[in-house]
Design a protein around this motif. Structure first.
Motif, PDB file in Angstrom:
ATOM      1  N   ASP A   2       0.832  -1.189   0.000  1.00  0.00           N
ATOM      2  CA  ASP A   2       0.000   0.000   0.000  1.00  0.00           C
ATOM      3  C   ASP A   2       0.862   1.231   0.000  1.00  0.00           C
ATOM      4  O   ASP A   2       1.999   1.203   0.415  1.00  0.00           O
ATOM      5  CB  ASP A   2      -0.926   0.009   1.224  1.00  0.00           C
ATOM      6  N   VAL A 168     -14.892   2.256  -0.407  1.00  0.00           N
ATOM      7  CA  VAL A 168     -13.653   2.654  -1.077  1.00  0.00           C
ATOM      8  C   VAL A 168     -13.719   2.220  -2.540  1.00  0.00           C
ATOM      9  O   VAL A 168     -13.930   1.032  -2.829  1.00  0.00           O
ATOM     10  CB  VAL A 168     -12.427   2.021  -0.398  1.00  0.00           C
ATOM     11  N   VAL A 170     -12.746   0.848  -6.086  1.00  0.00           N
ATOM     12  CA  VAL A 170     -11.736  -0.082  -6.597  1.00  0.00           C
ATOM     13  C   VAL A 170     -11.659   0.093  -8.111  1.00  0.00           C
ATOM     14  O   VAL A 170     -12.677  -0.031  -8.802  1.00  0.00           O
ATOM     15  CB  VAL A 170     -12.083  -1.543  -6.248  1.00  0.00           C
ATOM     16  N   GLU A 221      -5.201  -6.248  -0.717  1.00  0.00           N
ATOM     17  CA  GLU A 221      -5.341  -4.799  -0.549  1.00  0.00           C
ATOM     18  C   GLU A 221      -6.525  -4.440   0.345  1.00  0.00           C
ATOM     19  O   GLU A 221      -6.471  -3.457   1.096  1.00  0.00           O
ATOM     20  CB  GLU A 221      -5.493  -4.129  -1.920  1.00  0.00           C
ATOM     21  N   LEU A 222      -7.583  -5.219   0.294  1.00  0.00           N
ATOM     22  CA  LEU A 222      -8.724  -4.956   1.172  1.00  0.00           C
ATOM     23  C   LEU A 222      -8.341  -5.149   2.637  1.00  0.00           C
ATOM     24  O   LEU A 222      -8.900  -4.485   3.525  1.00  0.00           O
ATOM     25  CB  LEU A 222      -9.894  -5.873   0.809  1.00  0.00           C
ATOM     26  N   HIS A 224      -5.447  -4.286   3.935  1.00  0.00           N
ATOM     27  CA  HIS A 224      -4.875  -2.975   4.306  1.00  0.00           C
ATOM     28  C   HIS A 224      -5.981  -1.940   4.501  1.00  0.00           C
ATOM     29  O   HIS A 224      -5.934  -1.137   5.438  1.00  0.00           O
ATOM     30  CB  HIS A 224      -3.932  -2.494   3.207  1.00  0.00           C
ATOM     31  N   THR A 225      -6.961  -1.963   3.611  1.00  0.00           N
ATOM     32  CA  THR A 225      -8.021  -0.962   3.664  1.00  0.00           C
ATOM     33  C   THR A 225      -8.844  -1.088   4.944  1.00  0.00           C
ATOM     34  O   THR A 225      -9.134  -0.089   5.616  1.00  0.00           O
ATOM     35  CB  THR A 225      -8.931  -1.100   2.430  1.00  0.00           C
ATOM     36  N   VAL A 235      -9.012   6.224   3.167  1.00  0.00           N
ATOM     37  CA  VAL A 235      -8.438   5.498   2.025  1.00  0.00           C
ATOM     38  C   VAL A 235      -9.040   6.098   0.759  1.00  0.00           C
ATOM     39  O   VAL A 235     -10.262   6.108   0.582  1.00  0.00           O
ATOM     40  CB  VAL A 235      -8.746   3.990   2.095  1.00  0.00           C
ATOM     41  N   ARG A 237      -8.480   5.242  -2.581  1.00  0.00           N
ATOM     42  CA  ARG A 237      -8.918   4.262  -3.572  1.00  0.00           C
ATOM     43  C   ARG A 237      -8.024   3.034  -3.487  1.00  0.00           C
ATOM     44  O   ARG A 237      -6.959   3.052  -2.851  1.00  0.00           O
ATOM     45  CB  ARG A 237      -8.846   4.832  -4.983  1.00  0.00           C
ATOM     46  N   ILE A 238      -8.459   1.959  -4.134  1.00  0.00           N
ATOM     47  CA  ILE A 238      -7.639   0.776  -4.392  1.00  0.00           C
ATOM     48  C   ILE A 238      -7.510   0.654  -5.901  1.00  0.00           C
ATOM     49  O   ILE A 238      -8.509   0.773  -6.626  1.00  0.00           O
ATOM     50  CB  ILE A 238      -8.277  -0.495  -3.809  1.00  0.00           C
ATOM     51  N   SER A 247      -3.153   0.295  -2.261  1.00  0.00           N
ATOM     52  CA  SER A 247      -4.157   0.928  -1.407  1.00  0.00           C
ATOM     53  C   SER A 247      -3.639   2.311  -1.045  1.00  0.00           C
ATOM     54  O   SER A 247      -2.620   2.427  -0.357  1.00  0.00           O
ATOM     55  CB  SER A 247      -4.385   0.111  -0.134  1.00  0.00           C
ATOM     56  N   GLU A 248      -4.322   3.339  -1.498  1.00  0.00           N
ATOM     57  CA  GLU A 248      -3.850   4.708  -1.289  1.00  0.00           C
ATOM     58  C   GLU A 248      -4.437   5.252   0.018  1.00  0.00           C
ATOM     59  O   GLU A 248      -5.549   5.781   0.045  1.00  0.00           O
ATOM     60  CB  GLU A 248      -4.213   5.584  -2.481  1.00  0.00           C
TER      61      GLU A 248
END
Length: 535
Positions: A2, A168, A170, A221-222, A224-225, A235, A237-238, A247-248
């Motif tokens: 991320d 978020v 994706v 990534e989810l 991390h989110t 967050v 976006r992914i 993951s931003e």
């Protein structure tokens, strides 16, 4: 893996920029000008970007036109807003006498500088001695107002929107389709050796594997989110792209423990998925289509977990290393530096070691240099470039967040003078010069700010036309997003400016009183200057 992002530079909006014009510096106001009233509001020294320096024109921000410092105005006759002796008339009175024709050059007197001329002294609203005796306030009857939270930014974009799990967005980047084709081709060739009876159908199986693999990356990534949202971290976006997902997360974790957990949950879930696929593989025939798919997903998730645990930024293992060093030293910047340099060393190791490792595992012949060797070297070069660049970006982002508190709206604000809509531009500039101000705020009869006179528009008016141009024709109407609190600083200030792009903003106190005008160009110059300072 991320990426923590979010703090970028303010944009300049859609207004036209100032065209550079060469003028000498204007003289100070003459003895006939009234003396400026001593401001009574709060004071601030200049922007503290390097000691007590103020951001100067020598370091303009990128892609932002350098504000022009115009020179002396061509002498003008007394304008409708002033008496023959040079004393300004009260704001509420309008001169009904006919305006004179433009005078010849020989009849003109020296005029004051424009608001873009640097002014020393306290940075708050400067009321001219000829202004009405009421307090000028920025009313907040509309939604929003000073200190209000920034509006939600527009959709970040970044490819094909697939959904919004946990709120978020994706996105699938266009580069994913390229890697899907590559995986389909490579995995299809392996299937041809294991299951030759599939024929051309092997490419459909390979395409299914590519989609399932990136679904596993999305689960990574989810993780991390969900952890970020649990820690109240926004967050943005992914995004699924060529080499995995991102993951931003827009803000840093507040403690090293949370940083460690935030980084570790991704590889942990990839390890769990690898175990799940292994358990599902046990009762399945290994030489079947299901067996090959499950084995491929098990191995690929294991590789994702191990690769991301490598201790170098921008990988998850690098963030874990950063959290450990942060905990030991008490300094997040020390953790970032250590993890970033380990990441750069890791990039070199991948560039050299990966082709050697794959060649040693694939063939015993040292002279066996074929298509596979070339592909391995290309893959290693791309991976090394991504890791090296990510490590450098992590260092720059850490330096940005270290210097962000230096950006304070109160320190960067220009002093402003209130004028009514029908005030001639030459008279408004004379008042600004007398008050040491660098900006003009158009107010109504009750003193409520209505619009801001744009600096770029002032520069575009020829000097001989300024007595006949009303400031209202050069002003931009105020919106709620153009009112910012004088207490904003750092990331909150940049978020407010990014949410409502403009060239100038009205800065107000918590009480609603005008403090001054904030130029996006001034913020950008201070930003660039702060980033140039050593950590």
């Amino acid at each position: 893996m991320d990426v923590s992002g979010g703090s970028g530079q303010p944009r300049s909006g859609n207004d036209e920029s100032a065209e550079p014009q060469a003028h000498p510096t204007a003289p100070a106001a003459g003895p006939t000008d009234p003396a400026p009233r001593e401001p009574t509001g709060p004071t601030a020294t200049g922007p503290e970007t390097r000691g007590s320096e103020t951001p100067g024109p020598e370091t303009p921000g990128p892609h932002t036109p350098e504000p022009h410092t115009p020179g002396p105005q061509t002498p003008v006759p007394p304008t409708p807003g002033e008496t023959p002796g040079g004393t300004p008339a009260p704001h509420g009175e309008r001169d009904t006498s006919p305006r004179p024709d433009p005078p010849s050059d020989s009849d003109r007197e020296p005029g004051p500088p424009e608001p873009s001329e640097p002014a020393a002294g306290p940075r708050h609203a400067a009321h001219h001695t000829g202004a009405p005796r009421h307090r000028t306030e920025a009313h907040t009857d509309h939604t929003g107002g000073p200190g209000r939270p920034p509006q939600r930014r527009p959709e970040p974009g970044g490819g094909l929107l697939m959904g919004r799990p946990f709120g978020v967005p994706v996105y699938v980047a266009p580069s994913w389709f390229l890697v899907a084709i590559l995986i389909t081709w490579v995995f299809g060739g392996q299937l041809d050796r294991v299951l030759p009876e599939l024929g051309a159908a092997r490419y459909l199986v390979s395409l299914f594997f590519a989609v399932a693999f990136y679904a596993s990356v999305l689960v990574h990534e989810l993780a991390h989110t969900v952890a970020a949202l649990r820690f109240k971290l926004p967050v943005r976006r992914i995004q699924l792209q060529f080499f995995g997902g991102v993951s931003e997360i827009e803000k840093e974790a507040e403690t090293p423990g949370r940083e460690f957990v935030l980084a570790f949950v991704g590889p942990l879930l990839s390890l769990v998925l690898s175990g799940v696929f292994y358990a599902a593989l046990l009762p399945v025939e290994p030489d079947s289509v299901a067996g090959v798919l499950l084995a491929g997903l098990m191995v690929s998730n294991l590789i994702v977990a191990v690769f991301n645990l490598l201790p170098g930024l921008p990988l998850d293992g690098g963030r874990m290393l950063r959290a450990v060093v942060w905990k030991l030293t008490g300094k997040p910047m020390s953790g970032t530096i250590a993890a970033a340099w380990v990441g750069r060393a890791l990039a070199i190791a991948v560039l050299i070691g990966l082709p050697l490792l794959t060649q040693s595992l694939g063939s015993d012949a040292a002279s066996d240099v074929g298509m596979d060797t070339v592909m391995d070297a290309l893959l290693a070069a791309i991976l090394a470039a991504i890791i090296w660049t990510g490590a450098g970006n992590s260092l720059r982002m850490a330096r940005l967040r270290e210097h962000l508190p230096e950006l304070r709206a109160r320190a960067l604000t220009r002093r402003a003078v209130p004028v009514q809509a029908d005030t001639p531009l030459s008279e408004a500039l004379r008042r600004a010069n007398a008050s040491g101000a660098r900006a003009l705020v158009v107010v109504d009869a009750d003193g409520t700010p209505a619009s801001l006179v744009r600096e770029a528009a002032i520069v575009g008016v020829p000097e001989h036309r300024r007595p006949w141009v009303a400031v209202s024709t050069l002003a931009q109407d105020l919106t709620d997003g153009m009112r910012v609190s004088a207490e904003l600083s750092g990331e909150e200030l940049l978020d407010a400016l990014r949410a409502n792009p403009a060239t100038e903003y009205l800065v107000v106190e918590e009480t609603g009183e005008i403090y001054g005008v904030l130029s996006a160009a001034d913020v950008e110059r201070a930003f660039v200057k702060a980033m140039a300072r050593p950590s």
